[in-house]
Design a protein around this motif. Structure first.
Motif, short mmCIF file in Angstrom:
data_model
loop_
_atom_site.label_atom_id
_atom_site.label_comp_id
_atom_site.label_asym_id
_atom_site.label_seq_id
_atom_site.Cartn_x
_atom_site.Cartn_y
_atom_site.Cartn_z
N MET A 1 36.60 39.20 53.62
CA MET A 1 35.51 39.07 52.65
C MET A 1 35.95 39.60 51.29
N LYS A 2 35.80 38.77 50.26
CA LYS A 2 36.16 39.16 48.91
C LYS A 2 34.94 39.71 48.17
N THR A 3 35.23 40.54 47.17
CA THR A 3 34.20 41.00 46.25
C THR A 3 34.42 40.29 44.93
N ILE A 4 33.39 39.57 44.47
CA ILE A 4 33.52 38.71 43.29
C ILE A 4 32.47 39.10 42.28
N LEU A 5 32.91 39.49 41.10
CA LEU A 5 32.01 39.84 40.00
C LEU A 5 31.86 38.62 39.10
N ILE A 6 30.61 38.24 38.85
CA ILE A 6 30.33 37.07 38.03
C ILE A 6 29.48 37.50 36.85
N ALA A 7 30.11 37.61 35.67
CA ALA A 7 29.38 37.92 34.45
C ALA A 7 28.62 36.67 34.02
N GLY A 8 27.31 36.79 33.90
CA GLY A 8 26.48 35.62 33.68
C GLY A 8 26.04 34.99 34.98
N GLY A 9 26.10 35.74 36.06
CA GLY A 9 25.81 35.19 37.38
C GLY A 9 24.35 35.17 37.77
N ASN A 10 23.47 35.55 36.85
CA ASN A 10 22.04 35.57 37.22
C ASN A 10 21.33 34.26 36.89
N SER A 11 22.07 33.25 36.38
CA SER A 11 21.43 31.97 36.10
C SER A 11 22.49 30.89 35.93
N GLY A 12 22.07 29.65 35.90
CA GLY A 12 22.93 28.52 35.57
C GLY A 12 24.15 28.35 36.45
N ILE A 13 25.26 28.02 35.80
CA ILE A 13 26.50 27.73 36.53
C ILE A 13 27.01 28.97 37.26
N LEU A 21 29.92 30.88 46.74
CA LEU A 21 30.86 31.88 47.26
C LEU A 21 30.19 32.81 48.27
N HIS A 22 28.93 33.12 48.01
CA HIS A 22 28.15 33.93 48.94
C HIS A 22 28.01 33.21 50.28
N ALA A 23 27.81 31.89 50.22
CA ALA A 23 27.67 31.11 51.45
C ALA A 23 28.96 31.12 52.27
N ASP A 24 30.09 31.36 51.60
CA ASP A 24 31.38 31.48 52.31
C ASP A 24 31.52 32.81 53.04
N GLY A 25 30.58 33.74 52.78
CA GLY A 25 30.65 35.04 53.42
C GLY A 25 31.15 36.15 52.53
N HIS A 26 31.33 35.86 51.23
CA HIS A 26 31.84 36.86 50.31
C HIS A 26 30.71 37.72 49.73
N ARG A 27 31.10 38.84 49.15
CA ARG A 27 30.18 39.73 48.46
C ARG A 27 30.20 39.36 46.97
N VAL A 28 29.02 39.18 46.38
CA VAL A 28 28.95 38.80 44.96
C VAL A 28 28.20 39.87 44.18
N VAL A 29 28.71 40.17 43.00
CA VAL A 29 28.08 41.10 42.08
C VAL A 29 27.72 40.31 40.83
N LEU A 30 26.45 40.19 40.55
CA LEU A 30 25.97 39.41 39.42
C LEU A 30 25.75 40.33 38.22
N MET A 31 26.12 39.86 37.05
CA MET A 31 25.92 40.64 35.84
C MET A 31 25.19 39.78 34.82
N GLY A 32 24.15 40.34 34.21
CA GLY A 32 23.39 39.60 33.21
C GLY A 32 22.52 40.53 32.39
N ARG A 33 21.98 40.01 31.33
CA ARG A 33 21.19 40.84 30.41
C ARG A 33 19.78 41.10 30.93
N ASP A 34 19.16 40.13 31.59
CA ASP A 34 17.74 40.17 31.94
C ASP A 34 17.55 40.65 33.38
N PRO A 35 17.01 41.86 33.59
CA PRO A 35 16.80 42.35 34.95
C PRO A 35 15.86 41.48 35.77
#
Length: 272
Positions: A1-13, A21-35
């Motif tokens: 399992m990978k840990t993947i940080l996605i800046a801008g991951g709270n919307s869109g692409i 990537l989450h559906a593959d079983g990985h851990r995702v960390v989303l980063m965005g301005r709007d809580p």
């Protein structure tokens, strides 16, 4: 399992890439301005939201990037992949608190700055990956970089290409200075995302009328990003110019003198 940080991951692409990537079983960390968007994004992962987390961050300023990096470093000993999908679209002359135009600050410099600060945890990965999303901008040496980074009296038509080409130069720099790290730039395509909300009225009107004919789906726009993280059979640094077509890619080959100058400027601006 990978840990993947996605800046801008709270919307869109970025969010679509996170879901795939989450559906593959990985851990995702989303980063965005709007809580609030972050909370909604996490809720969309359903029963497996325990492998998803959100970090609120303003990446338009040096202090915002440093704060985000500190929190990531506090929480994670290793990151396998860093995806930069954060972007702003503004045609007007304005400046951040650091005196930079926001198009430059977010669409290039924050990517350099955040990645540099997170290199200690990226280096822990077996094959760390850094992917930067831009508009369609192939790697080329025919772009005038003389206005980089001040872009005084910012002009979108004149300055957009130089700002986004900085991502290509940074991918080349990472490949040359970080053994084993894979770096890439991906054309985000013409997906209809929240970035259009601050576009001029005529652009919004045009996309509303022509959208069904010209827009890629977010799934198509996210495809090459997802495959770049999933797979290790591609050479680096590389540019994917055709959304959805992972096998069609272009090596990033640029003037090394320009790359060194842009990296020196970036280091001076950020201290990273």
């Amino acid at each position: 399992m990978k840990t993947i940080l996605i800046a801008g991951g709270n919307s869109g692409i970025g969010l679509q890439a996170a879901r795939d990537l989450h559906a593959d079983g990985h851990r995702v960390v989303l980063m965005g301005r709007d809580p609030r968007k972050g909370e909604a994004a996490l809720a969309s992962f359903g029963n497996h939201a325990d492998r998803a987390s959100f970090v609120a961050a303003d990446l338009s300023t040096h202090d915002g990037v440093r704060d985000a990096a500190r929190r990531i470093l506090d929480r994670h000993d290793g990151i396998d992949a860093l995806v930069h999908s954060t972007g702003v679209l503004t045609l007007q002359e304005s400046r951040t608190t650091d005196g930079l135009h926001p198009f430059f600050a977010v669409n290039y410099l924050s990517r350099y700055h955040l990645t540099q600060l997170l290199l200690p945890v990226l280096r822990q990965a077996e094959r760390p990956v850094v992917v930067m999303m831009t508009a369609a901008i192939p790697p080329t040496d025919d772009t005038d970089l003389a206005r980089f980074p001040e872009f005084t009296a910012f002009n979108f038509g004149r300055d957009r290409k130089a700002v986004q080409l900085g991502n290509h130069h940074y991918a080349a720099h990472l490949t040359g200075t970080e053994p084993g790290l894979a770096a890439a730039v991906v054309n985000a395509g013409a997906a209809k995302t929240d970035i259009m909300r601050i576009a001029p009225w005529y652009m919004r009107a045009g996309t509303k009328i022509l959208g069904p004919l010209i827009f890629d789906s977010v799934e198509t726009s996210a495809h090459n990003v997802v495959e770049a993280v999933r797979r290790d059979d591609w050479q680096t640094p590389v540019y994917w110019g055709k959304p959805g077509r992972f096998e069609q890619r272009t090596p990033i080959v640029l003037d090394t003198t320009d790359t060194r100058r842009l990296m020196d400027v970036s280091r001076t601006l950020t201290g990273a």
